[in-house]
Design a protein around this motif. Structure first.
Motif, PDB file in Angstrom:
ATOM      1  N   ALA A 236      58.523  45.623-109.649  1.00 43.63           N
ATOM      2  CA  ALA A 236      58.055  44.800-108.527  1.00 43.63           C
ATOM      3  C   ALA A 236      56.740  45.346-107.976  1.00 43.63           C
ATOM      4  N   GLN A 237      56.664  46.676-107.831  1.00 39.00           N
ATOM      5  CA  GLN A 237      55.451  47.298-107.304  1.00 39.00           C
ATOM      6  C   GLN A 237      54.261  47.023-108.208  1.00 39.00           C
ATOM      7  N   ARG A 238      54.483  47.076-109.527  1.00 36.99           N
ATOM      8  CA  ARG A 238      53.395  46.862-110.490  1.00 36.99           C
ATOM      9  C   ARG A 238      52.841  45.444-110.380  1.00 36.99           C
ATOM     10  N   TYR A 239      53.721  44.456-110.255  1.00 41.48           N
ATOM     11  CA  TYR A 239      53.268  43.068-110.180  1.00 41.48           C
ATOM     12  C   TYR A 239      52.670  42.749-108.808  1.00 41.48           C
ATOM     13  N   LEU A 240      53.187  43.375-107.771  1.00 40.61           N
ATOM     14  CA  LEU A 240      52.609  43.181-106.442  1.00 40.61           C
ATOM     15  C   LEU A 240      51.182  43.734-106.385  1.00 40.61           C
ATOM     16  N   LYS A 241      50.965  44.866-107.008  1.00 41.55           N
ATOM     17  CA  LYS A 241      49.619  45.440-107.046  1.00 41.55           C
ATOM     18  C   LYS A 241      48.661  44.532-107.824  1.00 41.55           C
ATOM     19  N   LEU A 242      49.173  43.908-108.896  1.00 41.95           N
ATOM     20  CA  LEU A 242      48.345  42.968-109.655  1.00 41.95           C
ATOM     21  C   LEU A 242      47.965  41.769-108.789  1.00 41.95           C
ATOM     22  N   LEU A 243      48.932  41.225-108.052  1.00 43.13           N
ATOM     23  CA  LEU A 243      48.646  40.092-107.167  1.00 43.13           C
ATOM     24  C   LEU A 243      47.640  40.481-106.084  1.00 43.13           C
ATOM     25  N   GLU A 244      47.753  41.716-105.598  1.00 48.77           N
ATOM     26  CA  GLU A 244      46.799  42.178-104.586  1.00 48.77           C
ATOM     27  C   GLU A 244      45.396  42.294-105.175  1.00 48.77           C
ATOM     28  N   ARG A 245      45.282  42.878-106.368  1.00 54.65           N
ATOM     29  CA  ARG A 245      43.964  43.055-106.995  1.00 54.65           C
ATOM     30  C   ARG A 245      43.281  41.718-107.272  1.00 54.65           C
ATOM     31  N   THR A 246      44.059  40.689-107.582  1.00 52.12           N
ATOM     32  CA  THR A 246      43.476  39.392-107.936  1.00 52.12           C
ATOM     33  C   THR A 246      43.363  38.457-106.735  1.00 52.12           C
ATOM     34  N   GLY A 247      43.661  38.965-105.532  1.00 54.21           N
ATOM     35  CA  GLY A 247      43.463  38.166-104.328  1.00 54.21           C
ATOM     36  C   GLY A 247      44.580  37.214-103.988  1.00 54.21           C
ATOM     37  N   ARG A 248      45.693  37.270-104.736  1.00 50.45           N
ATOM     38  CA  ARG A 248      46.807  36.363-104.457  1.00 50.45           C
ATOM     39  C   ARG A 248      47.711  36.896-103.358  1.00 50.45           C
ATOM     40  N   ALA A 249      47.713  38.200-103.155  1.00 50.40           N
ATOM     41  CA  ALA A 249      48.541  38.808-102.109  1.00 50.40           C
ATOM     42  C   ALA A 249      47.696  39.801-101.323  1.00 50.40           C
ATOM     43  N   ARG A 250      48.143  40.094-100.112  1.00 47.08           N
ATOM     44  CA  ARG A 250      47.447  41.060 -99.275  1.00 47.08           C
ATOM     45  C   ARG A 250      48.413  42.168 -98.872  1.00 47.08           C
ATOM     46  N   LEU A 251      47.904  43.370 -98.842  1.00 44.57           N
ATOM     47  CA  LEU A 251      48.693  44.543 -98.505  1.00 44.57           C
ATOM     48  C   LEU A 251      48.638  44.782 -97.002  1.00 44.57           C
ATOM     49  N   THR A 252      49.806  45.001 -96.417  1.00 43.14           N
ATOM     50  CA  THR A 252      49.890  45.411 -95.022  1.00 43.14           C
ATOM     51  C   THR A 252      50.681  46.708 -94.965  1.00 43.14           C
ATOM     52  N   LEU A 253      50.488  47.467 -93.919  1.00 39.23           N
ATOM     53  CA  LEU A 253      51.176  48.749 -93.763  1.00 39.23           C
ATOM     54  C   LEU A 253      52.056  48.702 -92.524  1.00 39.23           C
ATOM     55  N   ARG A 254      53.292  49.177 -92.693  1.00 39.70           N
ATOM     56  CA  ARG A 254      54.196  49.266 -91.545  1.00 39.70           C
ATOM     57  C   ARG A 254      54.489  50.739 -91.288  1.00 39.70           C
ATOM     58  N   TYR A 255      54.139  51.198 -90.105  1.00 42.54           N
ATOM     59  CA  TYR A 255      54.304  52.604 -89.763  1.00 42.54           C
ATOM     60  C   TYR A 255      55.632  52.836 -89.056  1.00 42.54           C
ATOM     61  N   GLY A 256      56.383  53.826 -89.539  1.00 43.93           N
ATOM     62  CA  GLY A 256      57.630  54.208 -88.900  1.00 43.93           C
ATOM     63  C   GLY A 256      57.426  55.394 -87.987  1.00 43.93           C
ATOM     64  N   ASP A 257      58.530  56.011 -87.644  1.00 37.98           N
ATOM     65  CA  ASP A 257      58.452  57.160 -86.732  1.00 37.98           C
ATOM     66  C   ASP A 257      57.822  58.369 -87.411  1.00 37.98           C
ATOM     67  N   ALA A 258      58.030  58.481 -88.713  1.00 41.74           N
ATOM     68  CA  ALA A 258      57.483  59.652 -89.413  1.00 41.74           C
ATOM     69  C   ALA A 258      57.303  59.303 -90.885  1.00 41.74           C
ATOM     70  N   GLY A 259      56.546  60.119 -91.576  1.00 44.51           N
ATOM     71  CA  GLY A 259      56.372  59.918 -93.007  1.00 44.51           C
ATOM     72  C   GLY A 259      55.273  58.923 -93.333  1.00 44.51           C
ATOM     73  N   ARG A 260      55.206  58.581 -94.633  1.00 44.73           N
ATOM     74  CA  ARG A 260      54.161  57.678 -95.108  1.00 44.73           C
ATOM     75  C   ARG A 260      54.451  56.260 -94.661  1.00 44.73           C
TER      76      ARG A 260
END
Length: 226
Positions: A191-215
């Motif tokens: 899933a991660q591999r195909y999501l990255k492909l969609l992001e690179r080709t402009g079909r999907a956008r990456l967002t970041l969700r920050y928790g209490d700690a960690g990445r």
């Protein structure tokens, strides 16, 4: 459902195009026509039509002439030209007569699907009504400029790509690779591999969700909904 009229002089091509339309979620083929007169008759007879896929080379007239007559009769149905006509004068005339998109034959299913998905996004945007600030106006005018379906790199499966794409497109918000994996039945790494492909080709956008700690957690949203 978005009701579609498919117009093509070749009955076999019309059937193929209609089958393509039916494969895209949210679209239904209300009728097929193989000449200008039949197209106009169906436009008058069918209780509701949202979109016409219009061939240009018809046996009794041109597709653009049909569009002109549609407007004269008061039909505001949207039009996407689907034709082998590729001369600039015809493309320009289609723009002037209000065609929303222009798809040149021959094309694969992915090409038509991209146009229909972009049209569906436009419909959802416009259905909101109200007034629009400049950013919203830009989004409306850009809705039909969605990037074409990318060619898959070697080692990528069209079936898996379609599963991930559909899951992301139908989601109400951003999803993580783990959530995509659970929805599609593939591994998280796949899933991660195909999501990255969609992001690179402009079909999907990456967002970041920050928790209490960690990445931060990587989450993806279909580009036209971001």
């Amino acid at each position: 459902m978005i009701e579609v009229l498919v117009v093509d002089d070749d009955a076999r091509v019309a059937r193929v195009n209609a089958a393509y339309v039916e494969k895209v979620p949210g679209f239904h083929v209300a009728g097929e026509a193989h000449n200008a007169a039949e197209a106009l008759r169906l436009l008058d007879a069918l209780p509701r039509l949202d979109l016409v896929l219009m061939d240009h080379y018809l046996p009794d007239d041109t597709g653009l002439a049909v569009v002109q007559e549609m407007r004269r009769r008061g039909h505001q149905t949207d039009v996407i030209m689907v034709t082998a006509a590729r001369d600039v004068s015809t493309v320009q005339a289609a723009m002037r007569h209000g065609a929303l998109q222009y798809l040149v034959k021959p094309f694969a299913f992915a090409g038509l699907r991209a146009k229909l998905e972009a049209y569906a996004v436009l419909r959802r945007t416009l259905d909101g009504g109200g007034e629009a600030e400049q950013a919203e106006v830009d989004r409306i005018f850009g809705a039909l400029s969605a990037p074409s379906e990318p060619e898959l790199p070697k080692g990528h499966s069209p079936t898996t790509a379609d599963l991930v794409r559909r899951a992301l497109m139908q989601a109400e918000g951003a999803l993580s690779a783990q959530e995509i994996a659970e929805l599609t039945g593939v591994s998280r790494q796949t899933a991660q591999r195909y999501l990255k492909l969609l992001e690179r080709t402009g079909r999907a956008r990456l967002t970041l969700r920050y928790g209490d700690a960690g990445r931060p957690e990587h989450r993806y949203v279909w580009a036209t909904r971001a």
